[in-house]
Write an enzyme that holds these catalytic residues in place. Structure first.
Site, PDB file in Angstrom:
ATOM      1  N   ASP A  10      -1.581  -5.675  -0.301  1.00 53.40           N
ATOM      2  CA  ASP A  10      -0.272  -5.169  -0.712  1.00 53.40           C
ATOM      3  C   ASP A  10       0.382  -4.629   0.558  1.00 53.40           C
ATOM      4  O   ASP A  10      -0.094  -3.655   1.139  1.00 53.40           O
ATOM      5  CB  ASP A  10      -0.476  -4.058  -1.756  1.00 53.40           C
ATOM      6  CG  ASP A  10       0.825  -3.409  -2.205  1.00 53.40           C
ATOM      7  OD1 ASP A  10       1.859  -3.578  -1.532  1.00 53.40           O
ATOM      8  OD2 ASP A  10       0.793  -2.707  -3.232  1.00 53.40           O
ATOM      9  N   TYR A 227      -6.767   8.105  -2.778  1.00 52.58           N
ATOM     10  CA  TYR A 227      -6.048   7.062  -3.500  1.00 52.58           C
ATOM     11  C   TYR A 227      -4.927   6.469  -2.651  1.00 52.58           C
ATOM     12  O   TYR A 227      -4.097   7.202  -2.136  1.00 52.58           O
ATOM     13  CB  TYR A 227      -5.440   7.615  -4.797  1.00 52.58           C
ATOM     14  CG  TYR A 227      -4.667   6.566  -5.556  1.00 52.58           C
ATOM     15  CD1 TYR A 227      -5.327   5.459  -6.084  1.00 52.58           C
ATOM     16  CD2 TYR A 227      -3.286   6.648  -5.704  1.00 52.58           C
ATOM     17  CE1 TYR A 227      -4.639   4.471  -6.751  1.00 52.58           C
ATOM     18  CE2 TYR A 227      -2.582   5.660  -6.384  1.00 52.58           C
ATOM     19  CZ  TYR A 227      -3.267   4.578  -6.907  1.00 52.58           C
ATOM     20  OH  TYR A 227      -2.577   3.593  -7.566  1.00 52.58           O
ATOM     21  N   LYS A 230      -4.357   0.369  -5.993  1.00 53.39           N
ATOM     22  CA  LYS A 230      -5.533  -0.257  -6.574  1.00 53.39           C
ATOM     23  C   LYS A 230      -5.978  -1.461  -5.747  1.00 53.39           C
ATOM     24  O   LYS A 230      -5.227  -1.984  -4.940  1.00 53.39           O
ATOM     25  CB  LYS A 230      -5.251  -0.649  -8.022  1.00 53.39           C
ATOM     26  CG  LYS A 230      -5.605   0.468  -9.024  1.00 53.39           C
ATOM     27  CD  LYS A 230      -7.044   0.976  -8.842  1.00 53.39           C
ATOM     28  CE  LYS A 230      -7.461   1.905  -9.967  1.00 53.39           C
ATOM     29  NZ  LYS A 230      -8.507   2.858  -9.596  1.00 53.39           N
TER      30      LYS A 230
HETATM   31  P1  13P Z   1      -0.563  -1.071  -6.561  1.00 58.85           P
HETATM   32  O1  13P Z   1      -2.035  -0.830  -6.316  1.00 58.85           O
HETATM   33  O2  13P Z   1      -0.325  -2.403  -7.205  1.00 58.85           O
HETATM   34  O3  13P Z   1       0.229  -0.875  -5.319  1.00 58.85           O
HETATM   35  O4  13P Z   1      -0.090  -0.012  -7.638  1.00 58.85           O
HETATM   36  C1  13P Z   1      -0.133   1.320  -7.267  1.00 58.85           C
HETATM   37  C2  13P Z   1       0.356   2.280  -8.292  1.00 58.85           C
HETATM   38  O5  13P Z   1       0.153   3.458  -8.116  1.00 58.85           O
HETATM   39  C3  13P Z   1       1.067   1.809  -9.496  1.00 58.85           C
HETATM   40  O6  13P Z   1       1.489   2.882 -10.307  1.00 58.85           O
HETATM   41 MG    MG Z   2       1.800  -1.408  -4.355  1.00 58.82          MG
HETATM   42 MG    MG Z   3      -0.779  -4.275  -6.449  1.00 57.75          MG
END
Ligand code: 13P
Ligand code: MG
Ligand code: MG
Ligand code: 13P
Length: 364
Positions: A10, A227, A230
């Protein structure tokens, strides 16, 4: 031998974390085109799932090749420049390392690679997910390669009757175990049923020893210690012949099973199988999505993709996913919609807990 490498990251969301900007994909294609001209790659396909950029590459350099990994890393850096120019959300989000050091593993991007001798007809399905974690492939891989109620080939196809071998990684303790289906399925499920800690890395045909599937098991939060988004994992599955048929490979996704991810990576929600054009998770930043790109390999050339979930036979799964999403959302900040406490340690919760630490008093 041909190597199929899927490396993803990402590098910035458009809008928020919901999707990817076309200019980011364009830049990635330019980088891949150059590598093709330089004969580093045999072929490539650039795509996206939600806000995750997917580099699908074929080459003859084997797995974990430094030049291929550097190409992916440099491509992500180039695309991050575009993301910064457009002020996309979370530009460079998954690029956790300062500088490339030989292999993108442990640097943030997700990696799934397999080196294979191309068969007469080499059918490949690449699954890509958004708003969920490594480990999300455990249930579908179990169903594809070990569950006769999903894969009738395990029962009636002579070349699959001997079963498959599962390599399971303990992502917290950095160790692995290999178990055989069908005779060890009860042991296997003990681990695979806990996908936040144990992730199926690879599956092998027990007769031919051929690789059948490989997934990305990188856990961003464990790499970063906090964090950052994801994992949004990928998984490559070989199909037909001594492997499950295309329909057997796709069948597990008719059940929108619960995965961790969704809003702020802190919730359980149903994994919704969608066409690429529908992989734009917006409701509560979700629900989590999975897309499937099908290819036939021909001399390493990627013939495809076919958008495998772009089929009305998955409408029902999408409808059920929406119903589950409603039901789960009604729990608001309560478990089991919200992740269990242990998993919340890898979200933004620890800062809040720290602030309130002094307010706790001992019970009588
Ligand atoms: P991503 O991992 O797809 O960037 O999503 C992060 C997030 O916090 C969505 O609420
Ligand atoms: Mg993202
Ligand atoms: Mg993502
Ligand atoms: P075809 O006869 O269309 O090749 O299908 C064979 C098969 O095994 C489908 O699962």
């Amino acid at each position: 031998m041909i190597t199929l490498s899927v490396i993803k990251a990402d590098v910035g969301g458009y809008v928020g974390h919901s999707s990817s900007h076309p200019k980011v994909l364009e830049r990635a294609k330019e980088c891949m085109e150059k590598a093709l001209r330089d004969k580093l790659l045999v072929d490539f396909h650039v795509t996206r799932c939600g806000d995750d950029l997917q580099l699908i590459m074929t080459h003859q350099r084997g797995e974990e090749d430094e030049a291929i990994h550097k190409l992916a890393w440099d491509t992500f850096l180039e695309c991050t420049k575009v993301a910064r120019e457009l002020k996309l959300h979370g530009a460079g989000q998954d690029l956790l390392a300062e500088a490339f050091s030989g292999n993108v593993k442990g640097m943030g991007p997700g990696v799934a690679e397999m080196e294979i001798e191309e068969r007469g007809a080499e059918t490949i399905i690449i699954f890509m997910a958004d708003k969920t974690s490594a480990g999300a492939w455990n249930m579908p891989l179990y169903k594809m390669f070990a569950d006769p109620f999903n894969t009738i080939g395990l029962v009636i196809a002579e070349n699959m009757h001997g079963g498959f071998r599962f390599e399971i990684h303990d992502v917290k303790e950095h160790r692995k175990i290999t178990l055989n289906a069908p005779e060890e399925i009860y042991d296997m499920l003990l681990f695979m049923g806990a996908p936040s800690r144990y992730a199926v890395k690879a599956v092998y045909h027990r007769g031919s020893d051929e690789i059948a599937a490989v997934s990305s098991t990188q856990r961003l939060a464990l790499i970063a210690g906090r964090y950052v988004g994801k994992d949004d994992p990928v998984c490559i599955v070989r199909s037909q012949g001594e492997f499950p048929a295309v329909g057997e490979v796709l069948e597990p996704f008719t059940n929108p099973f619960l995965v961790e991810g969704w809003m702020r990576g802190s919730h359980h929600g149903p994994l919704m199988p969608v066409a690429l054009r529908e992989s734009n998770p917006t409701r509560f930043d979700g629900p989590p999505r999975v897309i499937a790109a099908g290819f036939q390999l021909s001399g390493g050339k990627l013939v495809g993709p076919r958008d495998m979930f772009d089929d009305p036979s998955f409408d029902k799964a999408r409808q059920i996913a929406n119903e589950i999403a409603d039901y789960m959302r009604r729990h608001g900040p309560f478990e089991p919609h919200r992740l269990p406490l242990e998993a919340m340690e890898y979200t933004t919760m620890p800062q809040v807990v720290r602030k309130l630490e002094g307010r706790f008093v001992a019970l009588e």
